[in-house]
Every structure is written in C-alpha cells, then in structure tokens.
Scaffold this active site. Sequence first.
Site, short mmCIF file in Angstrom:
data_model
loop_
_atom_site.label_atom_id
_atom_site.label_comp_id
_atom_site.label_asym_id
_atom_site.label_seq_id
_atom_site.Cartn_x
_atom_site.Cartn_y
_atom_site.Cartn_z
N HIS A 72 0.85 -1.20 0.00
CA HIS A 72 0.00 0.00 0.00
C HIS A 72 0.89 1.25 0.00
O HIS A 72 1.74 1.41 0.86
CB HIS A 72 -0.91 0.01 1.25
CG HIS A 72 -2.16 -0.80 1.06
ND1 HIS A 72 -3.35 -0.47 1.68
CD2 HIS A 72 -2.41 -1.92 0.33
CE1 HIS A 72 -4.29 -1.34 1.32
NE2 HIS A 72 -3.74 -2.23 0.51
N TYR A 201 -9.26 5.94 7.26
CA TYR A 201 -9.37 6.32 8.68
C TYR A 201 -10.38 7.46 8.75
O TYR A 201 -10.18 8.51 8.11
CB TYR A 201 -8.02 6.80 9.21
CG TYR A 201 -6.96 5.74 9.36
CD1 TYR A 201 -6.20 5.31 8.27
CD2 TYR A 201 -6.71 5.15 10.59
CE1 TYR A 201 -5.22 4.34 8.40
CE2 TYR A 201 -5.72 4.17 10.75
CZ TYR A 201 -4.99 3.77 9.63
OH TYR A 201 -4.02 2.80 9.78
N PRO A 293 -4.20 0.82 18.63
CA PRO A 293 -3.90 0.29 17.28
C PRO A 293 -4.07 1.31 16.14
O PRO A 293 -3.76 1.01 15.01
CB PRO A 293 -4.89 -0.86 17.12
CG PRO A 293 -5.93 -0.64 18.13
CD PRO A 293 -5.32 0.14 19.25
N LYS A 297 1.00 0.13 15.04
CA LYS A 297 2.39 0.03 15.52
C LYS A 297 2.64 -1.18 16.41
O LYS A 297 3.79 -1.55 16.63
CB LYS A 297 2.75 1.30 16.31
CG LYS A 297 2.85 2.54 15.44
CD LYS A 297 3.90 2.41 14.37
CE LYS A 297 3.74 3.43 13.27
NZ LYS A 297 4.23 2.92 11.99
N TYR A 385 3.96 6.82 9.92
CA TYR A 385 3.08 5.70 9.58
C TYR A 385 3.86 4.57 8.93
O TYR A 385 3.66 3.40 9.25
CB TYR A 385 1.96 6.17 8.64
CG TYR A 385 0.86 5.15 8.46
CD1 TYR A 385 0.90 4.24 7.41
CD2 TYR A 385 -0.21 5.10 9.35
CE1 TYR A 385 -0.11 3.30 7.25
CE2 TYR A 385 -1.21 4.15 9.19
CZ TYR A 385 -1.16 3.25 8.14
OH TYR A 385 -2.15 2.31 7.99
P1 FAS Z 1 1.14 -11.43 21.96
O1 FAS Z 1 0.19 -11.01 23.04
O2 FAS Z 1 0.66 -11.49 20.56
O3 FAS Z 1 1.73 -12.89 22.29
C1 FAS Z 1 2.07 -13.23 23.60
C2 FAS Z 1 1.98 -14.74 23.70
O4 FAS Z 1 2.42 -15.12 25.02
C3 FAS Z 1 0.55 -15.25 23.55
O5 FAS Z 1 0.51 -16.32 22.64
C4 FAS Z 1 0.17 -15.71 24.97
O6 FAS Z 1 -0.71 -16.83 24.96
C5 FAS Z 1 1.52 -16.09 25.54
N1 FAS Z 1 1.57 -16.02 27.01
C6 FAS Z 1 0.99 -15.11 27.82
N2 FAS Z 1 1.26 -15.41 29.11
C7 FAS Z 1 2.04 -16.53 29.11
C8 FAS Z 1 2.64 -17.31 30.11
N3 FAS Z 1 2.49 -17.01 31.41
N4 FAS Z 1 3.36 -18.39 29.75
C9 FAS Z 1 3.51 -18.71 28.44
N5 FAS Z 1 2.97 -18.01 27.42
C10 FAS Z 1 2.24 -16.93 27.76
N6 FAS Z 1 -1.60 -4.20 16.62
C11 FAS Z 1 -1.69 -3.58 15.42
O7 FAS Z 1 -0.65 -3.16 14.90
N7 FAS Z 1 -2.92 -3.44 14.80
C12 FAS Z 1 -4.08 -3.91 15.37
O8 FAS Z 1 -5.16 -3.77 14.80
C13 FAS Z 1 -4.03 -4.58 16.61
N8 FAS Z 1 -5.15 -5.09 17.19
C14 FAS Z 1 -5.06 -5.72 18.43
C15 FAS Z 1 -6.20 -6.24 19.09
C16 FAS Z 1 -6.09 -6.86 20.35
C17 FAS Z 1 -7.32 -7.42 21.03
C18 FAS Z 1 -4.83 -6.94 20.99
C19 FAS Z 1 -4.70 -7.58 22.36
C20 FAS Z 1 -3.70 -6.42 20.35
C21 FAS Z 1 -3.81 -5.81 19.07
N9 FAS Z 1 -2.69 -5.30 18.40
C22 FAS Z 1 -2.75 -4.68 17.20
C23 FAS Z 1 -1.42 -5.41 18.99
C24 FAS Z 1 -0.93 -6.81 18.71
O9 FAS Z 1 -0.86 -7.02 17.32
C25 FAS Z 1 0.37 -6.95 19.43
O10 FAS Z 1 1.20 -5.82 19.21
C26 FAS Z 1 1.12 -8.19 19.03
O11 FAS Z 1 0.28 -9.30 19.23
C27 FAS Z 1 2.38 -8.24 19.88
O12 FAS Z 1 2.90 -9.50 19.78
P2 FAS Z 1 3.59 -10.20 21.06
O13 FAS Z 1 4.45 -9.22 21.73
O14 FAS Z 1 4.14 -11.48 20.53
O15 FAS Z 1 2.39 -10.46 22.09
C1 PHB Z 2 -6.01 -3.89 10.74
O1 PHB Z 2 -6.12 -4.18 9.52
O2 PHB Z 2 -6.31 -4.70 11.64
C2 PHB Z 2 -5.50 -2.52 11.11
C3 PHB Z 2 -4.98 -1.71 10.11
C4 PHB Z 2 -4.52 -0.45 10.46
C5 PHB Z 2 -4.59 -0.02 11.77
C6 PHB Z 2 -5.11 -0.86 12.77
C7 PHB Z 2 -5.58 -2.12 12.43
O3 PHB Z 2 -4.15 1.23 12.09
#
Ligand code: FAS
Ligand code: PHB
Length: 394
Positions: A72, A201, A293, A297, A385
């Site tokens: 994109h 957005y 989000p 980032k 961005y």
């Molecule tokens: P994660 O949370 O992905 O992974 C951590 C892992 O550790 C999980 O698999 C968990 O099960 C495991 N874990 C936890 N406790 C443990 C323990 N005690 N023992 C062993 N394992 C354990 N980012 C964006 O850029 N765009 C978005 O739209 C977006 N939407 C999101 C929506 C939600 C609901 C959430 C929670 C986050 C969102 N994020 C988004 C951010 C997300 O993408 C995170 O930045 C990303 O998952 C980070 O990855 P990790 O640091 O690996 O953490």
């Molecule tokens: C998504 O596609 O999940 C998404 C894209 C851009 C954002 C946040 C989430 O800023």
Amino acid sequence: MRTQVAIIGAGPAGLLLGQLLHKSGIDAVIIEQRSPDYVLSRIRAGVLEQVCMDLLDKAGVSARAHAEGLPHDGFDLLFKGERHRIDLQALTGGSRVTVYGQTEVTRDLMDARAAAGLVTVYDAQNVAVHDFDGAHPRVTYEKDGQMHELACDFIAGCDGFHGVCRASVPEGALHTYERVYPFGWLGVLADVKPVAHELIYANTERGFALCSMRSNTRSRYYLQVPTTDKLENWTIDQFWTELGHRLDPEARANLETGPALEMSIAPLRSFVAEPMRFGSLFLAGDAAHIVPPTGAKGLNLAASDVGYLWNAFADFYNDRSRAGIDTYSDRCLRRVWRAERFSWWFTSLMHRFPETGEFGQKMQEAELDYLVHSRSASTALAENYVGLPMDFGT
Ligand code: FAS
Ligand code: PHB
C-alpha cells in the site's frame, strides 16, 4: 533440559525471535501457555512496516507475505464527509507498508519453526521464571501433569501484556507509564470485498471508523465504541448500518456486507514499562509496551524489539560482546516512545472523547484540514506511519 535462550510466548515476538536466533545458530526453546490453534485464532494487526518485512526476510519466512501481502502506497483520511489521500510513497521518498494479517505472519513463523524441528512447548501451565538476576536463570512449567525445568543463559519475555515475565520483575525495579482511553474498537472480519483499495481512517461526529482489509476478498472494519459497550449489544446488521453512517457517500455505496467471521471489542491503552531488561530477563513486544492500534504500531514495535534482541544475542554468542545486551533497553525504548507518541497523537486526532464537544470537533477538523493541505504536516504523518528507522542517526 537446557537451552541458550528460553523464550516465553509463541506470539509474533517469540516466534520471530526463535526463527532469527535459529538463523544465527543460537538454540532457543519457546514455551507457550495456549494451543497453536488458539494463538492463530486471535485476530489482531494488519499492517506491516518495511522494518518488519525486512526482519521476516532475514528470518526466511517472508515468501507468502511477498506473494499474498498487499503493498500500500497510501491511505485516506475521511473527515467532514470528504476523503483525502495521504501519499505515503511520494511523501517519504518511496516507502510503503504491506497489508498482511498478523495471523498469517504467525502461521508462517509456526510452519518454519516446525519444519526446522525446533522445540515449542504449547499448552504449558504455571510457567514461572527464576533467578534471572542471578547466575542460574531458569524456567519452570507444567505440561501434561509433569513439572519441567529449563535451564538457560537468557530469558526472552515475549508473553504479551498479561504475561508472567514483566509480572515477575521485583516491585520498584520497573517504572510504568499508562493512559487508558475512554473507548474501545469493535472489530469485524468478513469475507466481503473491501470498500476501497486502500485503508480509510474516518473522523466523524459519531466516532472513529477504520476500513481495512486482509485481501481483495476479505475485509477488516473497526468502529469506536464506548468502553461500557458489550459485544452482545451488536448484531452484524447493526454494525454495517453504523459503519455506513460513518463513511462518505462513495464508500457507503461500495460497502459490501455479509456475515462476520469474527467480531470482538478491544480496549485501547498506551503503556510502557521501563527498563526492558532485568539481568538475564529481556522483555519484548506487548510484554513491555502497548499502543492504541490507530497507528498500526503494535506488531511492528514487537518486531523491532526482536530485531534489537536478536542482534544483541548474536553479538554475545558469536563475538562475545555484551554491547548489544547492555544497550538493548535504551535502543528499544527510543523507538518505542516515538511510536507511542505517534499512536497517541493519531488516536487523539481521530477519536471522539467525552470532552471533545462541538469546539473539540472543530479543532480536530481544523487540524485535519491543515494536515492534508500541508506537505510538511503530511510528511510527518507519512514518515511515522511507514515506520521510523531502527537505528537513529539523530
Ligand atoms: P502477543 O500477546 O501477541 O503474544 C504473547 C503470547 O504469550 C501469547 O501467545 C500468549 O498466549 C503467551 N503467554 C501469555 N502469558 C504466558 C505465560 N504465562 N506463559 C507462556 N505463554 C504466555 N496491533 C496492530 O498493529 N494493529 C491492530 O489492529 C491490533 N489489534 C489488536 C487487538 C487486540 C485485542 C490486541 C490484544 C492487540 C492488538 N494489536 C494490534 C497489537 C498486537 O498485534 C500486538 O502488538 C502483538 O500481538 C504483539 O505481539 P507479542 O508481543 O508477541 O504479544
Ligand atoms: C487492521 O487491519 O487490523 C488494522 C490496520 C490499520 C490499523 C489498525 C488495524 O491502524
């Protein structure tokens, strides 16, 4: 059992670190509390910075992202009923982002790890980290009713916001910064054609909306909702109707609706824990920081933390240098805070707060009007961005 690096968490941060360490000949075991299917079932990020794509290249897991990801070159800002394109490529001298779901990144990393025969312990219970400020760091966990102990040189806390690693740091050794936003995002994933070929957005008097996608046939949409809102308050038809209210006429006319593959409400917060290292325990990704989000980032910061940590461990094992280890936290936090600022700023600009009111709405619209008509303001938005460089010259 013994390994060089014990990685807690098999989300994108843990899996990417495991793959990069493997490429550098460094042994690592990943311990994950959930099943592989559960990890893959979480629908999260969708936009990858070039920094993240480069790390996936280095990890040898980017073939599908290049083949199926959508490059994109820009996105639209929608306010006062009109869309304005932010031309990322022109404003940044050629940078772009890639739309490719976190689920697919995780799947690619899982497949590569399994193909290499590397050890990942899923469904581990009662995971605990020990002696990370002493001479014999180790991890204990329960699997199939048996207690296990993993001795290691280092522990990488990649266990997300609710994980055990940050929680195991002694009281007072950690300083946290937090802002919880007075709204959440109601997200829908659906097999319907995206409403536009790039992201939209939207700042509207009804609240924020985001039109994103996973492919040319699968869309991802978000609506700002109050923190008190509940999933059971929404039907998918009500979601489509409200989304339509928040779009411009052209986008509304293009809106294809259908059943939800997934529907969830995510809370929004800004959070940073400092420092990110305690002896032989290193925090990476959501274990150390959370961004709203809006700026896409979260996943990208997890990737850059992992890039710094991989370099640090490679310097230690291959060159017997502690330089990367000793500077890990400061190097991560400089990039983390710049992304926290951008995510906070973009969230503040695009969402309605309880105190926004009519004057606040006019202020947001005026800032957006200035932003889309000022090359320098648009350039600042575009640079942040697409992602700031991992190593800062200035
Ligand atoms: P994660 O949370 O992905 O992974 C951590 C892992 O550790 C999980 O698999 C968990 O099960 C495991 N874990 C936890 N406790 C443990 C323990 N005690 N023992 C062993 N394992 C354990 N980012 C964006 O850029 N765009 C978005 O739209 C977006 N939407 C999101 C929506 C939600 C609901 C959430 C929670 C986050 C969102 N994020 C988004 C951010 C997300 O993408 C995170 O930045 C990303 O998952 C980070 O990855 P990790 O640091 O690996 O953490
Ligand atoms: C998504 O596609 O999940 C998404 C894209 C851009 C954002 C946040 C989430 O800023």
